[in-house]
Structures are given as structure tokens and as C-alpha cells.
Design a protein around this motif. Sequence first.
Motif, PDB file in Angstrom:
ATOM      1  N   ILE A  21      14.423  -0.653 -17.353  1.00  0.00           N
ATOM      2  CA  ILE A  21      15.486   0.121 -17.990  1.00  0.00           C
ATOM      3  C   ILE A  21      16.795  -0.633 -17.840  1.00  0.00           C
ATOM      4  O   ILE A  21      17.194  -0.989 -16.721  1.00  0.00           O
ATOM      5  CB  ILE A  21      15.616   1.528 -17.365  1.00  0.00           C
ATOM      6  CG1 ILE A  21      14.276   2.264 -17.442  1.00  0.00           C
ATOM      7  CG2 ILE A  21      16.697   2.334 -18.068  1.00  0.00           C
ATOM      8  CD1 ILE A  21      14.271   3.590 -16.708  1.00  0.00           C
ATOM      9  N   GLY A  22      17.458  -0.887 -18.948  1.00  0.00           N
ATOM     10  CA  GLY A  22      18.734  -1.599 -18.938  1.00  0.00           C
ATOM     11  C   GLY A  22      19.837  -0.765 -19.544  1.00  0.00           C
ATOM     12  O   GLY A  22      19.611   0.046 -20.444  1.00  0.00           O
ATOM     13  N   GLU A  23      21.049  -0.985 -19.037  1.00  0.00           N
ATOM     14  CA  GLU A  23      22.223  -0.280 -19.536  1.00  0.00           C
ATOM     15  C   GLU A  23      23.224  -1.301 -20.064  1.00  0.00           C
ATOM     16  O   GLU A  23      23.731  -2.125 -19.303  1.00  0.00           O
ATOM     17  CB  GLU A  23      22.854   0.548 -18.422  1.00  0.00           C
ATOM     18  CG  GLU A  23      24.085   1.325 -18.858  1.00  0.00           C
ATOM     19  CD  GLU A  23      24.728   2.076 -17.702  1.00  0.00           C
ATOM     20  OE1 GLU A  23      25.453   3.040 -17.957  1.00  0.00           O
ATOM     21  OE2 GLU A  23      24.500   1.682 -16.536  1.00  0.00           O
ATOM     22  N   PRO A  24      23.514  -1.312 -21.375  1.00  0.00           N
ATOM     23  CA  PRO A  24      24.486  -2.260 -21.927  1.00  0.00           C
ATOM     24  C   PRO A  24      25.882  -2.003 -21.376  1.00  0.00           C
ATOM     25  O   PRO A  24      26.323  -0.853 -21.275  1.00  0.00           O
ATOM     26  CB  PRO A  24      24.434  -1.981 -23.439  1.00  0.00           C
ATOM     27  CG  PRO A  24      23.145  -1.279 -23.666  1.00  0.00           C
ATOM     28  CD  PRO A  24      22.892  -0.481 -22.420  1.00  0.00           C
ATOM     29  N   THR A  25      26.572  -3.078 -20.996  1.00  0.00           N
ATOM     30  CA  THR A  25      27.958  -2.987 -20.514  1.00  0.00           C
ATOM     31  C   THR A  25      28.766  -4.079 -21.197  1.00  0.00           C
ATOM     32  O   THR A  25      28.828  -5.209 -20.715  1.00  0.00           O
ATOM     33  CB  THR A  25      28.026  -3.163 -18.992  1.00  0.00           C
ATOM     34  OG1 THR A  25      27.431  -4.418 -18.639  1.00  0.00           O
ATOM     35  CG2 THR A  25      27.293  -2.048 -18.274  1.00  0.00           C
ATOM     36  N   GLY A  26      29.364  -3.749 -22.319  1.00  0.00           N
ATOM     37  CA  GLY A  26      30.123  -4.747 -23.066  1.00  0.00           C
ATOM     38  C   GLY A  26      29.213  -5.820 -23.625  1.00  0.00           C
ATOM     39  O   GLY A  26      28.274  -5.537 -24.370  1.00  0.00           O
ATOM     40  N   ASN A  27      29.471  -7.087 -23.216  1.00  0.00           N
ATOM     41  CA  ASN A  27      28.655  -8.200 -23.689  1.00  0.00           C
ATOM     42  C   ASN A  27      27.482  -8.505 -22.767  1.00  0.00           C
ATOM     43  O   ASN A  27      26.780  -9.502 -22.965  1.00  0.00           O
ATOM     44  CB  ASN A  27      29.523  -9.456 -23.833  1.00  0.00           C
ATOM     45  CG  ASN A  27      30.578  -9.315 -24.920  1.00  0.00           C
ATOM     46  OD1 ASN A  27      30.334  -8.663 -25.931  1.00  0.00           O
ATOM     47  ND2 ASN A  27      31.732  -9.915 -24.706  1.00  0.00           N
ATOM     48  N   SER A  28      27.275  -7.675 -21.750  1.00  0.00           N
ATOM     49  CA  SER A  28      26.209  -7.911 -20.796  1.00  0.00           C
ATOM     50  C   SER A  28      25.357  -6.656 -20.657  1.00  0.00           C
ATOM     51  O   SER A  28      25.528  -5.687 -21.393  1.00  0.00           O
ATOM     52  CB  SER A  28      26.796  -8.321 -19.439  1.00  0.00           C
ATOM     53  OG  SER A  28      25.775  -8.635 -18.511  1.00  0.00           O
ATOM     54  N   ILE A  29      24.427  -6.691 -19.697  1.00  0.00           N
ATOM     55  CA  ILE A  29      23.574  -5.537 -19.414  1.00  0.00           C
ATOM     56  C   ILE A  29      23.444  -5.384 -17.905  1.00  0.00           C
ATOM     57  O   ILE A  29      23.631  -6.335 -17.146  1.00  0.00           O
ATOM     58  CB  ILE A  29      22.170  -5.677 -20.036  1.00  0.00           C
ATOM     59  CG1 ILE A  29      21.464  -6.940 -19.493  1.00  0.00           C
ATOM     60  CG2 ILE A  29      22.212  -5.670 -21.542  1.00  0.00           C
ATOM     61  CD1 ILE A  29      20.011  -7.053 -19.880  1.00  0.00           C
TER      62      ILE A  29
END
Length: 409
Positions: A21-29
Motif C-alpha cells: 500500500i502506497g500513499e502519494p506525497t507530491g512527486n514521491s510516494i
Amino acid sequence: MAKEDYIVSLDIGTSKIRAIIGEPTGNSINVIGVGSASGEGLRHGSIVDIDLTVESIREAVDHAERMVGIHISSAYVGISGNHIQLHSSHGVVAVSSADREITDEDIERVLQQARVVALPPEREVIDVVAKEFVVDGLRGIMDPRGMLGVRLEVEAYLITGSRTAIHNVVRCVERAGIEVANLVLSPMAASHIALTNDERKLGVALVDVGAGDTSVTVFNNGVLMGTSIIPMGGDYVTHDIAIGLRTSTTSAEQVKLRHACALVSQASENETFQVPRMGSNKDTEYTQYDLATIVEPRMQEIFALVRKEIETMGFADELPAGYVFHGGVMSTPAAADLASDELQAPVRIAIPEFLGVRDPSFVNGVGTIAYAARTGLRSNPGEQAPAMRQMKSGSGMFTKIKDWLRDFV
């Protein structure tokens, strides 16, 4: 956390099935949850028992759900295997806008033209990868958007797969109660995490040493140039250990993970361990050196087959950036040194730089999340992907598979 704020990947491997499970944060995850289960029901990367595979998927998903405290209803699923093939193709269209400026619509139309080829009935176009665009005869263009022209062409590779293999993957995931948000070609997804832009441009081989097989994928000039499968992987090392130490496969796998060294010259004679011997009630003691004499020949053979495959593909002299390896067995100490000696080229082990997944075996799963986030494939995990709805309600179960993957480069 809202459902639309996370991306879930499903990596279905021979030895392990992982839900991440990943959470996008701007240009990263950010990787916020990981679930793993033994890959029962798979042999050499192919599904041989649907019921066992479904149970393994459910177990991996359940572990990830409990870690984060959310319900997973849809996931991006990595797909690979020896059924994947590349075919050269060509497309040409007239620029549609009145001012002759090339737009996204023109690029989409020319890629759709490149998809129109005659294929055997058992194969289906998964996606098209542009090698270069040609604008009014000017070659070598990687992104023609905003340029002026009358005629737009594309030299491309069609990625095709076996209808049966794709159908079996989708069926297993859906029977586990998970909707397939999209299928993602694993080597392309892994390249988003494992490779730098310079490596992709100069020429590099991305090698995934899995449990049941080894995939070899070549990138050059920023695009995928070829992919192939070698039917040998980390399970062969485990099998050799089981025979050499006369112990069970389970014990051999534990010994490999805890004590293996890929080079005899770097192995220690002072590091000892005990394993239960088959047909005996007593444990037998061995040294890391003893184990290395078993591990090194098999891993050397795998690397030799990788070199031979690269030569067969015609890229032996086109890899200035060398080789980038990933896969669980590549975490073995001295594996990179042995690979470099055998391949006579620069070798690097790819490791995701995210907490909880800093291991070469997680590259495919984390790469799928990065790919989905970067290429805009995100969808509400509780909502069925349009391509999947089309597959179920269209004029043929797999007539829309080619729309599942978009814009790999």
C-alpha cells in the motif's frame, strides 16, 4: 485516510505474493503497508493451481489491510512471464489541429494506429511503447508535443501477451475479492524505481532474479528495447542446498537467507550453523564456507545465462551502464561481486529507498505503485476500472486488454 488517497500493488511471484500500500506525497510516494504470503500455486512464474493462488493473494492482502487498518478493494497487478513478446510496429497520422501544433490527441491517435496489426488469435496487444517519433521526416524525437508539423509517425514496439496467462491472473485476483484497477508490465514498473534516467538513456540491462525464473530487460535511449525470460532462479539455489546438505527445502531456504555467501573466497569458515539432516534425528553442523561451495556454482550459472541471453538479444555491446539486478536472491552477500566477475561489466543491486521495503525483492511491487502514481493511473480503489468493465461487457473477454496499460515511457 480516504480510499482515493492510496495506491495498492499486487506482485504475484513464484515464492512470494506481496500486497503493498502506497500513499502519494507530491512527486514521491510513501509505503505505508506491506503484506506477504507464500506463493503457493505458481511454478516458474506461471499459475498452475488457481485455488492455492487465490488463497495466497487473500492472505497477503489481509496482512496489508491489518497493518494499515483499511479495506483493500482494488489493486494494480504486475504481470510478466515468458509469454510476453515485443513486435516492431509503425503508425502514421495527419496532424489534426488547424495551426499544425501536435497535441496529446495526435500522439494517442498515432499510437492507436501502431496497434493495428495482425496477431495470432491466442495473443493480445497489451500496450504500445514508442521508440521514437518522426515529424515531417525529422527523426529521433522522443516527445513531439507542442511541435509544428503536418505528418506524425511513430516507430514502436507492441507488447503482446498470452490471452490464457492474462486471463488466469485476472481470475485469481478477482476470486480473491480484489478488483484489477490495471495491469502493469513488471519490468516497466520496476524501471521507475530501479533505474536512473542516465542508465535508461545510455543502455542498461535490468535483471530480476526471481524464485522460479529470471527476467532480462534491456533499456536504451530511454525506452524498452527487449525482454526475455530465463527458466532458472533462486529456487534452484535452494534446491541445490537441500541436496548438498541433505535437508528439507524449508530448512534449505532458511539457511540460504541467514548464512549464504555467493563467493567462496569471501565466505567464512568461522561462521557455523546447524541443519536437520534428512533421515536423522540429529542436526549436522556446517560452515558458511561449506554453503558457499554449493551456492556459488549455481549463481554463477544464472549470471552466465544472463550474459548469454543478452548476447542472443543482440545487446552485448550496447550496455555502457552495465547491469542492475533485483530479486530476493540478490540480497545474498557477494552476489554483486560474483555477477560483476561473470558479466565483466558494472553491476548494481537495486533497493527501494522506502522504510519497510529496503530489499531487492520489493522492487516490482514498489515500482508498480510509483508507475501508477507517476503516469496518472490512479483510480478509486472501490471503483472498478473502465477497462475491466469493458472486458466483462464487451464483444470478447480480452478485446479491450490492450487498453489496460497506458504510456509506459
